[in-house]
Each structure stands twice: as structure tokens, then as C-alpha cells.
Design an enzyme around this catalytic site. Sequence first.
Site, PDB file in Angstrom:
ATOM      1  N   HIS A 156       0.834  -1.199   0.000  1.00  0.00           N
ATOM      2  CA  HIS A 156       0.000   0.000   0.000  1.00  0.00           C
ATOM      3  C   HIS A 156       0.869   1.250   0.000  1.00  0.00           C
ATOM      4  CE1 HIS A 156      -3.283  -2.737   1.152  1.00  0.00           C
ATOM      5  NE2 HIS A 156      -4.099  -1.771   0.737  1.00  0.00           N
ATOM      6  N   LYS A 160      -0.590   4.742   4.595  1.00  0.00           N
ATOM      7  CA  LYS A 160      -1.433   3.781   5.322  1.00  0.00           C
ATOM      8  C   LYS A 160      -0.839   3.516   6.694  1.00  0.00           C
ATOM      9  CE  LYS A 160      -3.939  -0.568   4.803  1.00  0.00           C
ATOM     10  NZ  LYS A 160      -5.201   0.090   5.168  1.00  0.00           N
TER      11      LYS A 160
END
Length: 268
Positions: A156, A160
Site C-alpha cells: 500500500h 497507510k
Amino acid sequence: MTTRIAVTGAGGRMGKILIEAVSLAGGAQLTAAIERPTSSLLGADAGELAGIGKLGVPVVGDLAEVVDGFDVLIDFTAPVATLANAKVCAAAGKGMVVGTTGFSGAEKAEFDETVTSIPVCMASNFSTGVNLCFKLLDMAASVLGDDVDIEICEAHHRHKVDAPSGTALSMGEVVANAVGRNLKDVAVYGREGQTGARERNTIGFATVRGGDVVGDHTVSFLADGERVEISHKASSRMSFGRGAVRAATWLLGKPASRYDMQDVLGLR
């Protein structure tokens, strides 16, 4: 019937996507947009905030202020905020679509207790493709079982804050359940140093964070001589937004219960 939808976290990356997704969906109308009480965005038009033009929906700082104006709240914020929003929705009998991840055990228990009186669709990922992957993972794990080593790798963007991702954990739970194990007992989160030989019947997790990666997930079933990989790569958050709006329109009129995207998509 048109589903009146409220979006909280309206000024965030996902909030803007959700506002656009509602505006594009048939059978849905954005009727409320919520931000933190201290946000500088209060009073702004939600459509202009999302870059899609004026919608005539001002951003407000108090969910209770607009609770009579929507049918379903879509919440992709943070655990503390989602808990507060759940209390407002439960008191008013409003449904919720929840994509928030990173709940602690205590927070999850409090949330579950709070929403027993309303319909809630909660999922770690609202993408249709990811939820199809969940179904495929269940099939693969049921067939391959203990004959393979199972590893889950996810990537990600740098912003995040939780790891592994909620989607990766959900994939792990699907696989563990399919082979009759408890994920808490068999999960291995990262490896470092002299780890020794891999223990059979464990499920490994690896996490990558960097750049603007929307979300990549791969589950590998590794045997001697062959491996099976089931992957999903998201190139746009709109896939999550479309799924969340689909869930919201599906949820309208449903009895109080806990649902997920497998229910919405008829994959049960």
C-alpha cells in the site's frame, strides 16, 4: 427507490471518492457530508470539494445535525470516529456501511455491541474483485489444504497507518477457516534473523509500504513443484467507492443484522 446517503470524512482521500461515487450511481443521492468539528472545510460544498461541481450539500461538523436527512451512512474514517458515528446512527435507526480498519479488540467489541439494532454492512474491502478473490481463496484453500505453504503479501501507499492491511487479514481468515484453523494461532507476521525452517500449517504475512500504491494483494499456495497465486491489484480507489455505494443501496430496508460484501454480491 432512491437511497439517501451521508459520507463522513468528506474531506479525506476516500471521502472525496465516495462523494463522486454516490453522484455517479443510479438510485443513490448524497444528502449529507460530514467532517471533524474543527475542520476548515465546514460549509464547503461537498461536490466542489470532490472536484465534481456544486451539489448543494454543505459539509457539516456534527453527524447528529443531519441524521434525519439520510438513510445510510458510509464511514471510511478511523476507529474512534466510527465508534462515535455508530452511536448516533444506532440511536436514530440509520444503516451504516463501514470500511474503517485498524480496530483494536476492545474497539471492535464496543462497535459490535453498539450496532445490534441497525443494519450494518462492514468489510475490509468493498471492491467487487477483492470479494471475488475471497471466494476463490476459500475454494483454493479447501482443495489444497495442508499440502501447501500459504503466504500473503500486500502493498500500500506510504500513508497507510495499519499493517497488515484489513484486506490481507480478511484473506488470511478466509484461508484459515477453509483449512480448519484459527488465524490467531497460525499467523506469522514478518520474518527476521535466524528463523529456522518454515513451520508447516502456518500462514505468513509480508507488508510493503511506499509510493502511491492503492492496494496490491497476493496469496501464494506453494507446493513442491508448483505454486498457485491469487492476486488483486487496485489501480483506483473508485473500485472501493462503487462497491460501498452498491452496499448502501442494497442495505436500504434490510433488517438489523451484520452483513458484508459477500452478502451484497450474492456470494454466500
